[in-house]
Design an enzyme around this catalytic site. Structure first.
Site, PDB file in Angstrom:
ATOM      1  CG  HIS A 273       2.480  -9.111 -17.125  1.00 53.84           C
ATOM      2  ND1 HIS A 273       2.297  -8.534 -18.109  1.00 53.84           N
ATOM      3  CD2 HIS A 273       3.544  -9.256 -16.077  1.00 53.84           C
ATOM      4  CE1 HIS A 273       3.960  -8.387 -17.984  1.00 53.84           C
ATOM      5  NE2 HIS A 273       4.717  -8.586 -16.990  1.00 53.84           N
ATOM      6  CG  ASP A 285       8.139  -7.171 -18.280  1.00 52.51           C
ATOM      7  OD1 ASP A 285       7.535  -7.971 -17.642  1.00 52.51           O
ATOM      8  OD2 ASP A 285       8.668  -6.015 -17.639  1.00 52.51           O
ATOM      9  CD  GLU A 317       2.806  -6.128 -14.763  1.00 55.79           C
ATOM     10  OE1 GLU A 317       3.579  -6.319 -12.841  1.00 55.79           O
ATOM     11  OE2 GLU A 317       3.230  -6.058 -15.080  1.00 55.79           O
ATOM     12  CD  GLU A 318       4.719  -4.490 -18.309  1.00 62.33           C
ATOM     13  OE1 GLU A 318       5.313  -3.086 -17.402  1.00 62.33           O
ATOM     14  OE2 GLU A 318       5.415  -4.906 -18.625  1.00 62.33           O
ATOM     15  CG  ASP A 349       6.094 -10.316 -13.422  1.00 67.84           C
ATOM     16  OD1 ASP A 349       6.365  -9.837 -14.848  1.00 67.84           O
ATOM     17  OD2 ASP A 349       5.785  -9.033 -13.329  1.00 67.84           O
ATOM     18  CG  HIS A 450       9.430  -1.360 -19.288  1.00 71.82           C
ATOM     19  ND1 HIS A 450       8.563  -0.941 -17.616  1.00 71.82           N
ATOM     20  CD2 HIS A 450       8.740  -2.634 -19.112  1.00 71.82           C
ATOM     21  CE1 HIS A 450       7.900  -1.617 -17.409  1.00 71.82           C
ATOM     22  NE2 HIS A 450       7.735  -3.131 -18.065  1.00 71.82           N
TER      23      HIS A 450
END
Length: 531
Positions: A273, A285, A317-318, A349, A450
């Site tokens: 992603h 990420d 994707e998130e 990922d 994140h």
């Protein structure tokens, strides 16, 4: 089959005219690699740390030029797409860009709630995903609830609002129906804002983090509360509810490119992603996975493959694997033959976490119980191929949960054998894993997961190169033969190395992949749209 270009796709040339790459310094035209990287040692050399850093630096520069992030629906994501397209074109590919819409949400600033002039504690207040924006001061009115802990149907029926005063703020208890249904009923009754407090049942006393499911659910400011905060508001007179959000349907993209050689009826799909979260640059990420497969695609541009290889960079994707889900659903609806031609899917990922483990998706269910997750036949062979590579270069590897919680999820749901690599998110490294992989026990694999600190400094380059080499070796393996997965062609032998046995059970670590929470609130702990 070759990548189609139906009406809902746009060509890379058209996209380049529509998107302006802000990080121009990161996209200087590279020297084209004309080598035929048809052996493991060749392709792993071509997928160099220098190449990986080049792509990571480009993603970092893009984020810095675009409000600090590369989230789908933002200029940073568009610039990331443009970068990948340009790199693929420079390598000799003809990339295609698949356009789709998705529900976008951003909390610009934290929601606040005040009762009779006193602001509630921040830990008792959370905006609902897809809440409307605005500030309202009005009387608060409970809807079919006295705050008793436990099951409640508060706000689930239009009749619950029979005596509701238009303009008031609706105070509703969790239970029985979706948050979206409660908010929609409140809006229909003339409410100016919606407060939904937790049910108070065991395990449901704390702050309610929820989603309304889509931007269409309501235009009202809608906020979740802890059970006690909701109960306290039963005695309040006036409340002020303030939310600062962006909730809308936006357009985003998948990028696809495939090799010019190989059997189109036996296609290997390789994906990562491309989007990050709004909180940061998204380098671990998933700039790492995106950079890794881009470097592999560049290295394989001149490789004469036996099977078609299709590289994919997924959008959104998130927000719940939306890019991969759209791709698979589109094939199901419009080109089922092309879906049948996919021999296997490989997913990358997070492959450079700063406190990394070398984790392989547990496709044979030897370490983790898959529960009700569909595990297609052949997925265990893919897992074994990765472990064989690591063993061949003297590196320990372990298993991670094969749960469907990354972009391979939509593929295994339709029976495509799948596998891939992962180096860990917010989960904590164990003593056993530290002994196998190095790093610090008792510390998260990626403490910036994140977060704003997920930038170019949040990557272990040695670990990323080890994982990228493994990815390159296995992609090349299946580009030449998928015999061990689905019986097509002849068994693969690593050129110059011979077959390598898989010492299963010798160096197997444990690396739960539950950090990647599929769907609502991906990794944020949000409750689903249901009550």
């Amino acid at each position: 089959m070759p990548v189609r270009t139906p009406s809902h796709w746009i060509t890379s040339a058209a996209l380049a005219g529509a998107l302006t790459l802000t990080a121009t310094s990161a996209v200087a035209a590279p020297t084209r690699d004309n080598s035929n990287n048809n052996a493991t040692h060749k392709i792993t050399q071509a997928v160099s740390q220098q190449k990986l850093v080049q792509h990571l630096s480009a993603f970092q520069a893009i984020a810095e030029a675009n409000d600090g992030n590369r989230a789908s629906g933002t200029s940073g994501y568009q610039a990331s797409v443009d970068y990948v397209v340009q790199k693929l074109q420079a390598a000799g590919y003809t990339p295609e860009v698949q356009e789709f819409t998705f529900p976008y949400f951003q909390e610009v600033s934290p929601a606040t709630v005040s009762a009779d002039g006193t602001q509630l504690a921040a830990e008792d207040v959370a905006v609902m995903t897809y809440s409307g924006t605005g500030s309202v001061t009005a009387p608060v009115q409970a809807v079919d609830t006295d705050g008793t802990a436990g099951a409640s149907t508060s706000g689930c029926e239009a009749a619950d609002f029979a005596d509701f005063v238009p303009g008031n703020v609706a105070l509703i208890q969790r239970g029985a129906c979706s948050f979206a249904a409660k908010a929609a009923n409140a809006e229909a009754a003339g409410a100016s804002a919606v407060l939904i407090f937790n049910s108070g049942a065991p395990g449901s006393e704390g702050l309610l983090n929820g989603t309304l499911g889509s931007p269409e659910a309501t235009t009202l400011p809608t906020v979740g509360l802890s059970h006690q905060a909701g109960v306290d508001l039963l005695d309040a007179t006036d409340v002020t509810v303030a939310t600062d959000t962006v909730s809308a349907t936006r357009t985003t993209y998948n990028v696809l490119a495939e090799t010019g050689t190989g059997d189109p009826e036996n296609t290997v799909v390789v994906g990562a992603h491309l989007d990050g979260v709004l909180e940061g640059a998204g380098i671990s990420d998933n700039g790492t996975g995106s950079a890794g497969i881009l470097a592999i695609a560049e290295a394989m541009a001149k490789t004469k493959t036996e099977n078609n290889v299709r590289f994919a960079w997924w959008g959104a994707e998130e927000l719940g694997l939306l890019g991969a889900e759209h791709y698979v659903a589109d094939l199901q609806a419009n080109d089922p033959g092309a879906l049948e031609d996919i021999a296997l899917y490989l997913n990358f990922d997070m492959i450079g976490s700063p406190n990394y483990g070398r984790f392989v998706y547990d496709g044979d269910a030897s370490t983790f119980d898959p529960g009700d997750t569909n595990v297609p036949a052949g997925s265990g062979a893919i897992e074994a191929a990765f472990h064989e590579h690591f063993a061949s270069v003297g590196l320990a590897s372990g298993d991670t949960e094969f749960s469907g919680r990354s972009d391979y999820g939509p593929f295994i749901e339709v029976g495509v054998p799948s596998g891939g690599l992962f180096t860990g998110a917010e989960g904590v490294k164990t003593e056993e894993q530290a002994a196998l992989f190095g790093g610090q026990a008792g510390v998260a694999y990626d403490s910036c997961y994140h977060s704003a600190c997920d930038d170019i400094t949040n990557v272990d380059l040695q670990g990323m190169e080890e994982m990228s080499d493994a990815a390159a070796a296995v992609v090349l393996r299946y580009a030449m033969s998928t015999h061990d997965v689905n019986g097509e062609g002849e068994p693969y032998k690593q050129k110059g190395k011979g077959a390598v046995g898989h010492p299963k059970g010798n160096d197997r670590g444990h690396g739960p992949h539950s950090e990647h929470g599929r769907g609502h609130g991906h990794g944020h702990g949000h409750d689903k749209a249901a009550a």
